[in-house]
Design a protein around this motif. Structure first.
Motif, short mmCIF file in Angstrom:
data_model
loop_
_atom_site.label_atom_id
_atom_site.label_comp_id
_atom_site.label_asym_id
_atom_site.label_seq_id
_atom_site.Cartn_x
_atom_site.Cartn_y
_atom_site.Cartn_z
N GLU A 111 0.85 -1.18 0.00
CA GLU A 111 0.00 0.00 0.00
C GLU A 111 0.90 1.24 0.00
O GLU A 111 1.98 1.24 0.60
CB GLU A 111 -0.90 0.02 1.25
N THR A 112 0.43 2.30 -0.64
CA THR A 112 1.21 3.54 -0.67
C THR A 112 1.45 4.06 0.74
O THR A 112 2.57 4.47 1.09
CB THR A 112 0.48 4.61 -1.50
N SER A 113 0.42 4.03 1.56
CA SER A 113 0.56 4.51 2.94
C SER A 113 1.57 3.69 3.72
O SER A 113 2.32 4.21 4.55
CB SER A 113 -0.80 4.48 3.65
N SER A 114 1.62 2.38 3.44
CA SER A 114 2.58 1.51 4.13
C SER A 114 4.01 1.85 3.73
O SER A 114 4.91 1.89 4.58
CB SER A 114 2.28 0.04 3.82
N VAL A 198 -5.54 9.27 6.26
CA VAL A 198 -5.14 10.68 6.11
C VAL A 198 -4.80 10.97 4.66
O VAL A 198 -5.22 11.98 4.09
CB VAL A 198 -3.96 11.00 7.04
N GLN A 199 -4.02 10.09 4.04
CA GLN A 199 -3.61 10.31 2.65
C GLN A 199 -4.82 10.33 1.72
O GLN A 199 -4.94 11.19 0.84
CB GLN A 199 -2.65 9.21 2.21
N GLU A 200 -5.74 9.39 1.92
CA GLU A 200 -6.93 9.32 1.07
C GLU A 200 -7.78 10.57 1.22
O GLU A 200 -8.27 11.13 0.23
CB GLU A 200 -7.74 8.08 1.43
N MET A 201 -7.94 11.04 2.45
CA MET A 201 -8.76 12.23 2.69
C MET A 201 -8.13 13.47 2.05
O MET A 201 -8.81 14.26 1.39
CB MET A 201 -8.95 12.44 4.20
N LEU A 202 -6.82 13.65 2.22
CA LEU A 202 -6.16 14.82 1.67
C LEU A 202 -6.16 14.80 0.14
O LEU A 202 -6.29 15.83 -0.51
CB LEU A 202 -4.73 14.92 2.20
#
Length: 625
Positions: A111-114, A198-202
């Protein structure tokens, strides 16, 4: 431990600082451990005999030892900081560089966030563990060994009392570390989830506001955030148990030693100075146990982060250049020979199956098909963003796997379906296509991509700051900027993956007319609109990962049911009689549009004229319907 040794290997040039730091800690500890012996002599000899000269000499030696310990401690701090933050910088660089080498298939595993967490939080955990644990990691064992040795030297009987308490302390600490270890891995995974939200929301903040979903997003964040808090609480409530265990052991040992020591003093077997010095060593030994336990907890947490970092570093890059690569692409011809592809080896079905295509150099090819038919997958095999599972893809007459990856991707320019711009100016983004491009080159590419239509309206023109991800321009403007960037590469093969979907039909036609003037470049155009590919030399119709039909606009209108359906839906709506009229309307491979259309958004009237928008080069005129 193999992973720990591997991470230590990233010290590189900072290894010298790490070794010097450890040596300085040993020297610092040795100076500190001498002080209790000097203090014992002051009490038992100097005070007992009232020898002021002896007391003064011993006091000076204690001050010298303390000063040397302070100096070595300061030197240690300097070298330890260099080693700690140097290791962190090299780890982040190694991860980032390895991710750059990964193929799309490799990136699909994370995952990008990971990946963001592994490059930031996990590296910080290791840095903090090394920074906070470097000194006690060396000092604790040194003080433990020296303290036990000097304690036995001063009084073996009292030392045995302390030895009796140690097993309880060691077993308790081992149980705590064993229980807490797995919880740190869960904790870092929870941090991944938080970063993902957080990343998805932004990224989608405009959609969130457009749909008035702020409360929903806050609830999502609150749930993940509270989950992280619970996981942290559960993890650290066990981790902090080491301090009560250690202090219980400390006070128990101190009480027993003072009891037995007092009895020995009363019996004349022990002097007061010896007991005082011995208690100092007991405190040093217990402090060393505290330091070692903290190091184990830091190490346990950092091992979870080390494992996550090693997962990234150990990801085998499945797309690499061959040993003796071809560095020059002869021409823009593309050929698919019985190509099948699946995104995962264990996938039940292929995304592409037995594809056979031949695209001559310099030709223009359109690709049409329904959602999920494999259009994007097909073109991603050309610059070798993925490798075919079966069969082979040829560019310039050679298998793409025989080329140097950099040379191949420089020769194949692709405008991706998802437009990506970077923080910076228009000029900086365009120069991704050619870092050496002059202003004239940039403006020429902008003209071909019709960027010039809005570039003059941007404050500063080429120097206009696009913002993060190009937020300061519209979707259609993004697409045109990406097309201009691709043109600057001067490629052999130019691929447009639905790259004009956000521009109006008139601008789309202008861009196609401009691109048609490019010679010696093979153009592959994935589109949803028939008008975008009607003038192509050949059109490929994909259906469920297979080539359903290949031909010109007129040939497909006459023979292919899928193409007829797409054409009818875009010209007359979904009614069945549109197929017949469409079949009659387009002789040759010309592009046709109706004149005198009715109001915007309505179908053209039946008596409208069909006019050829791009006559062929043989001088034939556009016919009438």
């Amino acid at each position: 431990m193999h992973e720990l040794r591997r991470i230590v290997g990233f010290l590189g040039p900072y290894r010298r600082d790490a070794i010097l730091g450890m040596l300085l800690v040993v020297i610092e500890s040795a100076f500190e451990m001498v002080i209790p012996i000097l203090m014992a002599d002051i009490i038992d000899v100097g005070v007992a005999t009232r020898d002021l000269d002896f007391i003064f000499r011993q006091g000076v030696l204690m001050l010298v030892c303390a000063a040397l310990s302070l100096i070595t401690g300061q030197l240690y701090a300097r070298h330890a900081a260099r080693a700690t933050y140097g290791l962190g910088a090299r780890l982040r660089a190694a991860e980032y560089e390895h991710v750059q080498e990964m193929s799309f298939a490799n990136l699909d595993h994370f995952e990008t966030s990971s990946l963001i967490t592994r490059m930031t939080t996990d590296v910080t955990v290791i840095q903090n563990a090394l920074n906070a644990g470097f000194r006690p990691m060396v000092r604790g064992p040194v003080m433990l060994v020296i303290g036990f040795g000097l304690a036995f030297y001063l009084n073996m009987q009292l030392a045995l009392v302390f030895v009796g308490v140690s097993p309880f302390m060691i077993v308790a600490l081992a149980l705590i570390v064993r229980h807490v270890g797995p919880l740190y891995g869960v904790l870092q995974t929870t941090v991944d989830k938080l970063n993902d939200v957080v990343q998805e929301m932004l990224t989608a903040v405009r959609a969130v506001k457009a749909y008035v979903r702020e409360d929903y997003e806050c609830a999502q964040f609150r749930a993940v955030n509270e989950g992280l808090a619970r996981t942290s609480e559960q993890t650290f409530k066990f981790a902090v148990l080491n301090m009560p265990v250690l202090y219980v052991s400390l006070y128990t040992a101190t009480t027993l030693i003072m009891w037995f020591g007092g009895q020995m003093i009363l019996g004349g077997e022990l002097q007061v100075g010896e007991l005082t010095g011995f208690l100092s060593y007991v405190m040093q030994i217990l402090n060393s146990f505290i330091m070692i336990s903290n190091v184990f907890l830091l190490l346990t947490r950092s091992l979870a982060s080390i494992h996550r970092i090693c997962e990234v570093l150990d990801e085998p890059v499945d797309l690499v250049s061959p040993e003796a690569p071809i560095t020059e692409v002869a021409d823009g011809s593309v050929e698919f020979r019985d190509v099948s592809f699946k995104y995962r080896a264990d996938a039940a079905e292929n995304a592409l199956e037995h594809v056979n295509l031949s695209i001559p150099a310099g030709s223009t090819v359109g690709v049409l098909g329904g959602t999920g038919s494999g259009k994007t997958t097909l073109v991603q095999l050309i610059p070798r963003l993925y490798d075919a599972s079966e069969g082979s893809v040829l560019v310039g007459g050679r298998d793409v796997r025989s080329y140097d990856l950099e040379a191949l991707r420089n020769a194949v320019s692709i405008v991706l379906q998802k437009n990506v711009l970077f923080s910076g100016t228009v000029r900086e983004n365009l120069c991704w296509g050619n870092p050496k491009a002059t202003t004239e080159d940039l403006l020429e590419a902008c003209r071909r991509a019709r960027v010039d239509e809005f570039l003059d309206r941007l404050p500063g023109g080429l120097e206009y700051d696009l913002g993060q991800g190009g937020v300061n321009v519209s979707g259609g403007q993004k697409q045109r900027l990406c097309i201009a960037r691709a043109l600057l590469k001067r490629p052999r093969v130019l691929i447009f993956d639905d790259s004009t979907s956000a521009v109006d039909t008139a601008t789309d036609a202008d861009i196609r007319a401009s691109l048609a003037a490019l010679t010696g470049v093979t153009k592959i155009i994935i589109a949803q609109r028939v008008s975008s590919v009607a003038d192509a030399d050949q059109i490929v119709v994909l259906d469920d990962g297979r080539v359903h039909a290949v031909g010109t606009h007129a040939e497909l209108l006459a023979s292919d049911s899928i193409y007829q359906e797409i054409y009818a839906s875009q010209t007359h709506g979904p009614k069945g009689d549109g197929v017949k009229r469409g079949h009659q309307a387009a002789p040759g491979n010309a592009g046709w549009v109706k004149t005198n259309p009715s109001q915007k958004g309505q179908a053209a009237p039946e008596n409208a004229e069909w006019v050829k928008t791009n006559p062929s080069h043989n001088g034939s005129e556009g016919g009438e319907r």
